[in-house]
Design an enzyme around this catalytic site. Structure first.
Site, PDB file in Angstrom:
ATOM      1  N   HIS A 108     -22.470  11.002   8.518  1.00  0.00           N
ATOM      2  CA  HIS A 108     -23.229  12.167   8.065  1.00  0.00           C
ATOM      3  C   HIS A 108     -22.349  13.401   8.051  1.00  0.00           C
ATOM      4  O   HIS A 108     -21.625  13.661   9.005  1.00  0.00           O
ATOM      5  CB  HIS A 108     -24.428  12.386   8.994  1.00  0.00           C
ATOM      6  N   ASP A 113     -26.421  14.965   1.519  1.00  0.00           N
ATOM      7  CA  ASP A 113     -26.854  15.608   2.760  1.00  0.00           C
ATOM      8  C   ASP A 113     -28.051  16.522   2.519  1.00  0.00           C
ATOM      9  O   ASP A 113     -27.997  17.410   1.661  1.00  0.00           O
ATOM     10  CB  ASP A 113     -25.683  16.414   3.330  1.00  0.00           C
ATOM     11  N   TYR A 136      -9.919  23.864  -3.525  1.00  0.00           N
ATOM     12  CA  TYR A 136      -8.735  23.160  -3.034  1.00  0.00           C
ATOM     13  C   TYR A 136      -8.705  23.121  -1.511  1.00  0.00           C
ATOM     14  O   TYR A 136      -8.403  22.089  -0.905  1.00  0.00           O
ATOM     15  CB  TYR A 136      -7.449  23.815  -3.556  1.00  0.00           C
TER      16      TYR A 136
END
Length: 146
Positions: free
Chosen positions: A22, A66, A117
């Site tokens: 998770h 999530d 990034y």
């Protein structure tokens, strides 16, 4: 071979998806993304010959996004030099996500390019696809399987 598993998900990728817990994140990147540079501390898997939408759809068949964060799917915001550029693949991502997450397009957020990034460097895995569309990178945050 396994029944019910999308064929595009290789054994190596299935193993990584199983290992993720998770809130772990993965990048599905386009062909221009510096996967090896960004993935020095991650697992980098080559997915040449595949595009991001096909992998996104297959991955969301086996892992949830999530629900403890507002935007578990993050795309790279268009850079200043490309302002006004249309990125049609983002609509495709939102349609795919809506098939698997009730939040639909609301589950998708954006990071500024260099923030993307930075976040990619903290991901568990980076999938390097052969996708030719620009700004086609997406970070997914894995949820809880209930």
């Amino acid at each position: 071979m396994l029944k019910g598993i999308p064929k595009i998900l290789s054994p190596e990728l299935l193993k990584v998806l199983c290992e993720m817990g998770h809130s772990d994140r993965l990048v599905i990147s386009d062909g221009n993304f510096p996967a090896e540079t960004m993935g020095k501390n991650a697992i980098v898997i080559r997915c040449d010959g595949h595009g991001v939408p096909e992998l996104l759809d297959a991955i969301l068949q086996v892992i949830p996004l999530d629900t403890y964060v507002d935007t578990p799917a993050m795309i790279m915001e268009v850079g200043e030099q490309d302002k006004g550029l249309e990125i049609p693949i983002w609509n495709t991502y939102k349609e795919i996500i809506a098939k698997y997450d009730d939040r639909g397009a609301e589950a998708v957020g954006q990071y500024e390019r260099f923030k993307f990034y930075d976040e990619a460097m903290d991901c568990y895995c980076i999938l390097q696809t052969g996708e030719t569309e620009i700004y086609a990178n997406i970070i997914l945050q894995k949820g809880v399987i209930k």
